[in-house]
Design an enzyme around this catalytic site. Structure first.
Site, mmCIF file in Angstrom:
data_model
loop_
_atom_site.group_PDB
_atom_site.id
_atom_site.type_symbol
_atom_site.label_atom_id
_atom_site.label_comp_id
_atom_site.label_asym_id
_atom_site.label_seq_id
_atom_site.Cartn_x
_atom_site.Cartn_y
_atom_site.Cartn_z
ATOM 1 N N ILE A 7 -2.618 -6.568 9.047
ATOM 2 C CA ILE A 7 -1.576 -5.648 9.516
ATOM 3 C C ILE A 7 -2.184 -4.311 9.955
ATOM 4 C CG2 ILE A 7 0.353 -4.223 8.692
ATOM 5 C CD1 ILE A 7 1.152 -6.620 6.906
ATOM 6 N N ASP A 35 -15.345 2.152 -0.418
ATOM 7 C CA ASP A 35 -14.330 1.607 -1.313
ATOM 8 C C ASP A 35 -13.328 2.717 -1.587
ATOM 9 O OD1 ASP A 35 -12.844 0.658 -3.564
ATOM 10 O OD2 ASP A 35 -14.468 -0.762 -3.972
ATOM 11 N N LYS A 64 -6.797 12.728 -0.190
ATOM 12 C CA LYS A 64 -7.564 13.882 -0.703
ATOM 13 C C LYS A 64 -8.826 14.101 0.139
ATOM 14 C CE LYS A 64 -8.965 16.421 -4.504
ATOM 15 N NZ LYS A 64 -8.450 17.765 -4.467
ATOM 16 N N SER A 101 3.226 0.351 2.235
ATOM 17 C CA SER A 101 3.694 -0.100 0.931
ATOM 18 C C SER A 101 3.946 -1.614 0.974
ATOM 19 C CB SER A 101 4.958 0.691 0.581
ATOM 20 O OG SER A 101 5.418 0.341 -0.692
ATOM 21 N N LYS A 123 2.433 -0.278 -5.911
ATOM 22 C CA LYS A 123 3.122 0.105 -4.667
ATOM 23 C C LYS A 123 4.312 1.031 -4.954
ATOM 24 C CE LYS A 123 0.808 -2.230 -1.362
ATOM 25 N NZ LYS A 123 0.082 -1.607 -0.251
ATOM 26 N N ILE A 155 4.714 -11.005 6.553
ATOM 27 C CA ILE A 155 4.146 -10.914 7.904
ATOM 28 C C ILE A 155 3.232 -12.106 8.155
ATOM 29 C CG2 ILE A 155 2.818 -9.477 9.514
ATOM 30 C CD1 ILE A 155 5.557 -8.276 8.559
#
Ligand code: HXC
Ligand code: NAP
Length: 264
Positions: A21, A66, A126, A143, A161, A190
């Site tokens: 996605i 990561d 951040k 999400s 989530k 999806i």
């Protein structure tokens, strides 16, 4: 699609943008003339995604990191700094998922998913924040239906989530005065994705899923990319703190629809 959304020459950063996605979202922005920066753990996947994105004729670059490691993201962004001045649009979409009953999971299994999805979203925001375009920046967190629907075998993902959604809303409140709009997308099931391969691996499971969607089809990557482009565009200039399901109505209670055969 004609280029009227204003993304030409803008820098779009997609964390987890090397497959599925999120790569679909990156491709849609590249098609609209944006420069793309993607990141994920695998350097091989980064290289392949960059090659694919460069084919749209604009800048494409990336780094491996990561999302659980804020310093690795900071270093990755620094390593690419020659390619961009600021980040105009940021999609945070990395995730981990496997089906497992809550109490059959080890503490580390639960933690791994929470760390990838939730801590990873915090870390990415951040680390990227020093590069946010001044006064006009759009942040989109990817999400999942698990953030609003409790699902068996998905305790780790539901917790992670739900946290991502709430983080998105808090960021919308804290960053709005700087012109940062923060929104979330909840994709439904999806087609042709790793997520569906893991959660609906058989043809029977896929078909059950399809029947549980009020619009009676699985979603496409383009369905999600369209919403991301809308949220990042001037059309959504007054939208912040929204978490939008793009799921054919699935989150209204699709399981019940499938079980009852309602309307069919
Ligand atoms: C139980 C499992 C497990 C499984 C891993 N673990 N798989 N436990 N059942 N099937 C445990 C391991 O034993 C270990 O615990 C801990 O989880 C961490 O595993 P690692 O393999 O060391 O972790 P890591 O290499 O960091 O990999 C993370 C991962 C992996 C989440 C486990 O699957 C991954 O990289 N996923 C990324 C791609 C992905 O998941 N894409 C789908 C996103 S779809 P111990 O105790 O042994 O140390 C999505 C929503 C879909 O999010 C919604 C559809 C509707
Ligand atoms: P995917 O292809 O597995 O995409 C996950 C991406 O995140 C990959 O690029 C992966 O690349 C990266 N990633 C994973 N762990 C990471 C980490 N620790 N740090 C940095 N990057 C990491 O899965 P997908 O199915 O398309 O899902 C994409 C997003 O949509 C996820 O947020 C998922 O929760 C959400 N979603 C999917 C569905 C669905 O139907 N598929 C439904 C609802 C929500 P590397 O392996 O190189 O790290």
């Amino acid at each position: 699609m004609s280029r009227w959304l204003g993304f030409e020459g803008k820098t779009v950063f997609v964390m987890g943008g090397t497959s599925g996605i999120n790569l679909g979202i990156a491709e849609a922005f590249a098609e609209q003339g944006a420069n793309l920066m993607v990141a994920s753990r695998s350097q091989e996947k980064v290289d392949a995604a960059v090659e694919k994105l460069a084919a749209f004729g604009h800048q494409a670059f990336g780094f491996s990191a990561d999302a659980r490691d804020v310093e690795a993201i900071e270093a990755g962004l620094k390593s690419q700094a020659e390619h961009f001045e600021s980040i105009d649009v940021m999609i945070v979409g990395q995730a981990g998922n496997f089906p497992a009953p809550a109490l059959a999971m080890s503490a580390n299994a639960f933690k791994s998913v929470v760390d990838i999805d939730l801590l990873g979203t915090f870390n990415t925001v951040k680390a990227a924040s020093p590069y946010f375009a001044k006064g006009d920046m759009r942040l989109i967190a990817i999400s999942a239906p698990q953030s609003i629907l409790p699902m068996p075998m998905q305790a780790h993902v539901c917790a992670a989530k739900a946290g991502v959604d709430m983080l998105t809303r808090v960021l919308a409140m804290e960053l709005g005065h700087q012109g940062v709009r923060c929104n979330g997308i909840i994709p439904g099931p999806i087609d042709d994705t790793e997520g569906m391969a893991r959660l609906a691996p058989s043809e029977e499971a896929r078909e059950h899923c399809r029947r549980s969607v009020p619009l009676e089809r699985l979603g496409t990557k383009r369905d999600i990319a369209n919403c991301a482009m809308f949220l990042a565009s001037p059309l959504a200039d007054y939208i912040s703190g929204a978490i939008i399901p793009v799921d054919g109505g699935w989150s209204l209670g699709g399981a019940a629809l499938a079980a009852l055969g309602a309307g069919r």
